[in-house]
Scaffold this active site. Structure first.
Site: not given
Length: 810
Positions: A520, A530, A567-568, A596, A676
Site C-alpha cells: 500500500h 510504514d 490501507e491505513e 507492507d 504512525h
C-alpha cells in the site's frame, strides 16, 4: 496498517479470541471501476496535476508545489535510462553466450506459427524433387488411360483428385507431428529454454540496487500522503509513470469512492475543565519533524474512522483498554459509565479499535489513547532524533475501524464502491464503526491527565498496569475525578476518491492465471517505514522485471503489481479491488505476495504456511546483511522458524478471506519505532532503521526471487505438508483452549479430519515428485499430455484455499 504492526507476528494466543456480540450480514458483490492509461496521463507534473487536476481539499491537505516537491521525472536516477539499457543489453549478450534463442512477442510468435501451417500446401507444391524430371506428366497419363463406356459419362478431374490427395498428405503430416510431440504444449527442455531459471535468478539478485531503493524512499516521503488527499494521488501518478517506464502491460489507475474522515483545525480538544485550579489543555499536535524551511507539510493528529463528538466526563485510567482491564475496574468498584477513558497503546489489546469498542461497551463517553514510553519510548532506549524510539511529543495516529466486522469501505460492505455505484449503508449503527469519539495523544500530554488522577479511585499496585510516564503516581480515577472535555469535530466524506495503481507482465503459458504482488502507498504522515520501505522496494523489483521484459523474457503466468490506496483506514483499496473482481480471483489468482513494512529492523519474519518450502529455498540464496558468511535460511534454521497462518491487518486480508487466494506477508521486524507519527520519515530510516539500505536490498531479493518461482516454475511450489502441520497445531491449541474454559466441546471429529489431511497431503505431494522424476528421466522434456496434467495440478493447488471458504453462508 490497521493492526499494530510492531506486534504483527507476536502470537499471544494461537486461538481466536471470542469477538463482541455484533456481527455483520453478507452483502452482494459488484464490479470494479478501472481507469486505463488512456484515461489518465502518465506525466502528472507536465499536465499540472497538483494545481489543476484535483482541487484543494480537506482543510490544509494541499499537495506540495513543484518547487517544494522534487519532480518525479527529475527524481529518477541520473543513469536510469542508460543503466537500464546497458543492463538489458548485458542480459541479451549473456543469453546469446548461452546459445539462447532470442524470444519475440508471444502474439507475433503465434502468428508466425499459424502462417507456416497455412502456407504448408503452397510449400509442398513448390518442392522440386530431384527425380521429378523422370516422372510422366499428368497429360501423358490421361492420354493413355482407357476410355470408360460412354453410358457412364464419367470423366475424372485429376486436378481435384490431386488436391484431395495433397490435403490428406498435409493432415497426415500434421498428425504425425502431434503424435511425435513436436507441437507439445511445452516441448522445450525443462529449465533450459530461452532463459535458464538459474540465470534469471542470478541476474535478478545481482542487479538489485540499494541506492535506487534509497532514492525511491526519499522521493516517496517528501510530503504527507493520507488516503484520498493530493499527496497520495501525486504518488499514484509517479508510480504509474514508473510502471510505464518499466514496460509493464495495462498500466492505469483504479478509482473507488469511499468513506473517509479528516481532522479540522481547531476541531479537536482535550482539556481538564474542572476543578478550575487544574484547568489545562493538551497541545495535541506534534512538533515539526523537519525545520520550517524544508516545507514538508505535516498531518494533524486524529483517528481514522473515529466518531464525531463533543463530550465531557470524569477521567478514568484503564491500562491497555482490554476487556479484562475494564472487568478489573468493575470488580474494583470503579464505574466508567459516562467517563472519558484514558488507555495506552499496545499491551494485552493491541488493536486500537477494540480498545475504543471495549470502552464504549463499558459505558464510557469517549476514549483517549496515548503512547507510553514504557512501550515505545525512552524507557526502551534513546528517542528520536538521537535514537529509534518515539519522542515525548510523538503521536501514533491510526484507524479505529472495526475490521473484525467489516473490511474495506464500511459504507459498501460486500461490493465494490465504484464511482457509479449508488448503494450506500448508513454510518449510524454501522458495525464497522465505533460509537464514541476517540483521539490519540503523546505521553507529553497524557502526563498531565495521569497526574490529575492522584487520590481518585484506587491506587494501582500491579506493575503490569503501571506505565512509564515519569513523575506520575498511578491511580485509576473514578466518578469523582477531574472533568475532561473531549472534542472531535471533523470532515466526513461519504464518497472520497482513492486510487490503486495497477500494472502487469502478461504470462505466456497461462496468461489468465496470475501471481499478484502488492504494497500500500498511503501513510498517516510521511511513512518512512510504514509503508514507504515497502513501496521503495516494490519499485525496485518492478524496475528489475522491466529489464527482463526488455530482454524478451515473459513468465509462464501473469504477474500483477498493485500499489494500494486507503490501507491505513481499513485495507480499503485492496478490498474494493477484490470485491470488484471476486469471481475472477477465485478462479484464476494463484497467489498474493504482500509487503507492507519492508524494513523496521533486522529480524526477517513471514507468514503463510503454504509458502514455507518455496521461501526456505529463496532464503538459501540471500545473504544475511549482518553476516556475509550466513544465509537467511541458516538463521531461520538455527532459530527454528516456522511459518504460521496469517492474521489480519494488511492488504492480504481480502485476498485470503474473501477470494481464498493463498497469501504471504513478510518483512524485517525490529524494536518499536515512531509508528504512525511524523517521525516515521526518511531521516529515521536513513539514520536508525537501515543505514545503507542493506536490509531493503535483501528484502527486494527475497521478493523478486519468490515472484520468479511463483510465476515461472512449471510446478507451483506450494507445500501442503506444511499446511497440514499447521492445521494439526491449531487443533492442538483449540483442545487446550477448550480445556482451560471447561467447555463441553468434542474436537475428536476435527482431529480426525486433520489427520486425514496430513495423509492426503503426502499423497498429493507425491504427484509433484513423480512429475519431477518423469521430466528428469526424459532428459528434461515434458510431453503435451504431462503439461496439461501439470497445469491441472497447479489449478487444484491454487483452488485449495478457495475451497475452504464458506460461500454458502452457513
Amino acid at each position: 496498517m490497521v493492526d499494530e504492526k510492531p506486534n504483527k507476528y507476536e502470537h499471544h494466543d494461537s486461538l481466536p479470541i471470542p469477538t463482541y456480540e455484533e456481527a455483520t450480514s453478507s452483502r452482494p458483490s459488484s464490479s470494479q471501476s478501472y481507469l486505463g492509461p488512456e484515461q489518465v496521463s502518465h506525466d502528472a507534473e507536465r499536465q499540472g496535476l497538483l494545481s489543476r487536476s484535483r482541487p484543494p481539499q480537506h482543510n490544509g491537505y494541499e499537495a506540495p508545489t513543484v518547487d517544494s516537491a522534487r519532480s518525479s521525472l527529475d527524481f529518477l536516477p541520473p543513469s536510469g535510462e542508460s543503466s537500464r539499457r546497458t543492463s538489458a543489453e548485458a542480459l541479451q549478450r549473456e543469453m546469446q553466450q548461452m546459445d539462447v534463442e532470442e524470444p519475440g512477442d508471444p502474439t507475433s510468435r503465434a502468428n508466425r506459427f499459424s502462417k507456416r501451417i497455412t502456407s504448408l500446401t503452397h510449400t509442398l507444391s513448390s518442392i522440386n524433387l530431384p527425380f521429378r524430371q523422370y516422372l510422366p506428366s499428368s497429360q501423358y497419363i490421361r492420354a493413355r488411360i482407357p476410355s470408360f463406356p460412354q453410358i457412364l459419362r464419367f470423366q475424372p478431374n485429376w486436378i481435384i483428385v490431386g488436391r484431395i490427395f495433397a490435403i490428406f498428405l498435409v493432415v497426415g503430416i500434421i498428425w504425425l507431428f502431434f503424435v511425435s510431440d513436436l507441437f507439445a504444449v511445452r516441448n522445450r527442455r525443462m529449465g533450459s529454454g530461452m532463459f535458464r531459471p538459474d540465470d534469471l535468478r542470478n541476474y535478478v539478485q545481482s542487479h538489485i540496487d540499494a541506492d535506487n531503493i534509497r532514492q525511491n524512499l526519499q522521493h516517496a516521503t517528501q510530503y504527507d500522503h493520507i488516503a484520498g488527499t493530493e499527496g497520495s494521488y501525486f504518488l499514484a501518478k509517479w508510480m504509474e509513470t514508473s510502471f510505464v517506464q518499466s514496460g509493464l502491460d495495462n498500466v492505469g489507475l483504479e478509482r473507488f469512492d469511499v468513506y473517509l474522515n479528516y481532522p479540522k483545525k481547531g476541531g479537536r480538544r482535550v482539556a481538564i475543565i474542572e476543578p478550575p485550579e487544574l484547568a489545562w489543555e493538551a497541545k495535541i499536535e506534534e512538533e515539526l519533524a523537519y525545520p520550517p524551511e524544508f516545507e514538508a507539510q505535516q498531518t494533524m493528529v486524529f483517528h481514522g474512522h473515529s466518531k464525531t463528538g463533543n463530550v465531557t466526563g470524569p477521567l478514568v485510567y484503564a491500562n491497555y483498554g482490554s476487556r479484562e482491564d475494564f472487568k478489573q475496574l468493575k470488580d474494583g468498584g470503579i464505574d466508567v459509565a459516562g467517563s472519558i477513558v484514558l488507555v495506552r497503546y499496545y499491551g494485552t489489546q493491541p488493536d486500537r479499535s477494540l480498545k475504543v469498542k471495549a470502552a464504549e461497551q463499558a459505558g464510557a463517553a469517549g476514549c483517549i489513547i496515548y503512547s507510553d514510553p514504557a512501550d515505545d519510548g525512552f524507557r526502551k532506549g534513546e528517542p528520536f532524533p538521537k535514537g529509534r524510539y518515539m519522542p515525548a511529543d510523538g503521536v501514533q495516529r491510526g484507524s479505529v475501524t472495526m475490521s473484525s466486522w467489516v473490511v474495506g469501505d464500511v459504507l459498501s460492505p460486500g461490493y465494490a464502491s465504484t464511482p457509479g455505484e449508488r448503494r450506500r449503508d448508513s454510518k449510524e449503527n454501522n458495525p464497522g464503526l465505533v460509537n464514541i469519539p476517540s483521539i490519540p495523544l503523546a505521553w507529553r500530554d497524557a502526563q498531565k491527565l495521569l497526574q490529575a488522577l492522584k487520590d481518585h479511585g484506587k491506587k494501582i499496585e500491579d506493575p503490569k498496569s503501571i506505565g512509564g510516564v515519569p513523575d506520575v503516581e498511578w491511580w485509576t480515577g473514578d466518578s469523582g475525578s477531574p472533568i475532561v472535555h473531549l472534542m472531535n469535530d471533523q470532515v466526513e466524506k461519504d464518497r472520497e476518491g482513492i486510487y490503486n495503481v495497477l500494472g502487469q507482465i502478461t504470462g505466456l503459458e497461462q496468461p489468465e492465471k496470475s501471481i499478484i504482488v502488492g504494497n500500500h502507498r498511503d501513510a498517516w504522515c510521511f511513512g518512512g517505514v510504514d509503508p514507504g520501505s515497502g513501496t521503495a522496494v516494490m519499485l525496485e523489483v518492478v524496475r528489475i522485471f522491466g529489464e527482463l521484459i526488455k530482454a524478451g523474457w515473459r513468465p509462464l503466468r501473469t504477474i500483477e503489481f498493485a500499489s494500494w490506496d486507503g490501507e491505513e483506514y481499513n485495507m480499503i483499496g485492496s478490498t474494493e479491488h477484490v470485491e470488484g473482481r471476486i469471481a475472477d480471483l477465485r478462479r484464476d489468482a494463484f497467489a498474493y505476495l504482500n509487503v507492507d513494512v519492508a524494513v523496521a529492523g533486522t529480524d526477517f519474519k513471514a507468514e503463510g504456511p503454504i509458502f514455507e518450502s518455496a521461501l526456505y529455498h529463496v532464503l538459501g540464496r540471500v545473504i544475511d546483511p549482518a553476516d556475509s558468511n550466513r544465509t537467511l535460511r541458516q538463521i531461520w534454521e538455527e532459530k527454528q522458524y516456522r511459518m504460521a497462518g496469517l492474521g489480519c491487518g494488511s492488504d492480504f486480508v481480502a485476498f485470503l478471506d474473501l477470494a481464498g487466494t493463498s497469501s504471504l506477508d513478510m518483512s524485517f521486524e525490529g524494536p518499536p519505532f515512531p509508528y504512525h507519527s511524523c517521525y516515521d520519515n526518511f531521516d529515521w530510516m536513513d539514520k536508525f532503521g537501515d543505514p545503507g539500505f542493506h536490509y531493503h536490498k535483501a528484502l527486494a531479493q527475497i521478493w523478486a526471487l519468490l515472484i520468479l518461482d511463483m510465476a515461472d516454475q512449471p510446478l507451483l511450489p506450494f507445500d501442503f505438508n506444511v499446511y497440514a502441520r499447521e492445521v494439526g497445531k491449531y487443533v492442538d491449541g483449540l483442545q487446550k483452549y477448550i480445556e482451560d474454559k471447561k467447555a463441553p466441546v468434542d474436537v475428536a471429529p476435527l482431529r480426525d479430519a486433520a489427520g486425514k489431511f496430513v495423509a492426503n497431503a503426502k499423497i498429493f505431494e507425491g504427484w509433484g515428485e513423480a512429475w519431477t522424476k518423469a521430466v528428469a528421466d526424459s532428459g528434461g522434456y515434458e510431453s503435451s499430455a504431462m503439461a496439461i496434467e501439470r497445469m491441472s495440478h497447479n489449478t487444484r493447488m491454487a483452488n485449495f484455499e478457495t475451497n475452504l471458504l464458506d460461500l454458502e453462508g452457513g
